[in-house]
Design an enzyme around this catalytic site. Structure first.
Site: not given
Length: 277
Positions: A216-219, A181, A214
């Site tokens: 929590g975007t990865g989760c 990412k 932003t």
């Protein structure tokens, strides 16, 4: 008399930590599953005291408690896809890896939560080794951010070429596919992700959303991939749909608290609420 109608829906499991601020971890995962009309189940690995400003405390659950949660869900309900997030320590990672193998858990999405987007290491070196050697080889896909990819790949990432080489290197650990990412990259590479499945090396892009909210975007991305896999979509399609979902959720990010707010997981409902007010 109204007859009860039982609905059969896909089921996804998240194995991750609890975020008391509601923006990431188990809370974000369950919201994401619900948005995709997938029944969400959970195995909590740790409890955090955190808000939009940061994490104040982390308490790990015993590995046996994590195992018991996984076994309870799989034995009765069954799961079509599973996503891991913050596993915190070597004991929990090893226990989860054993359960994935013994219970034959399929469609495993590993979000290797090791390093924050700012570059701070979140788990110790022994846990990193365990993640590399025992869990990632069982993954359908692993979704490292820039700094996690650096740790897993073994070199610094500054360019698109570096991201591509990292994806190839991480793929050798055994995961079916890798998504490096680019959220932590700068300039034109912000939000650019690199996909590699052993055959296709792709650069995946979406529109860039300018927001500081932003959290929590990865989760959310990993959970959305799992939700789409639970629905029977192929892996690359699941990734592309998940990226689109996160992008739209960022456009409706929540301005709450005094720090970094979370993405708007239920953006259609948020729009309706705004129209009524």
């Amino acid at each position: 008399m109204t007859r009860e109608t039982a609905l059969s829906v896909p089921v996804a499991l998240t194995i991750a930590g609890s975020d008391s601020g509601g923006g990431a971890g188990i809370q974000a995962d369950l919201r994401t599953f619900a948005f995709h009309c997938v029944h969400g189940t959970s195995a909590i690995t740790c409890v955090t005291a955190q808000n939009t400003l940061g994490v104040n405390r982390v308490d790990a659950l015993p590995a046996a408690a994590v195992v018991a949660q996984i076994q309870a869900v799989v034995a009765d309900i069954g799961v079509q896809a599973t996503k891991t997030g913050m596993l915190l320590n070597q004991e929990i990672i090893q226990a989860v890896a054993v359960q994935v193998r013994e219970l034959k858990i399929d469609n495993l999405v590993v979000d290797p939560v090791m390093v924050s987007r700012a570059g701070a290491q979140l788990i110790d070196d022994a846990a990193v080794v365990c993640l590399r050697e025992q869990l990632i080889p069982q993954a359908k896909i692993v979704t490292p951010n820039r700094y996690e990819a650096q740790m897993l790949g073994g070199w610094e990432i500054k360019s698109l070429a570096d991201m591509q080489e990292a994806a190839k290197g991480i793929h050798k650990l055994g995961a079916q596919a890798v998504l490096v990412k680019g959220g932590g990259m700068s300039g034109d590479l912000r939000g650019v992700d690199v996909w590699f499945d052993g055959e296709q090396l792709l650069t995946l892009t979406t529109s860039l959303v300018e927001t500081t909210n932003t959290h929590g975007t990865g989760c959310t991305l990993a959970a959305a991939i799992a939700a789409n896999l639970a629905q029977g979509k192929d892996l690359l399609t699941a990734v592309q749909l998940a990226k689109d979902y996160v992008t739209t959720a960022l456009k409706s990010a929540l301005s709450i608290g005094k720090g970094q707010g979370p993405v708007g997981h239920f953006f259609p409902l948020l729009s309706q609420s705004s129209e009524r007010s």
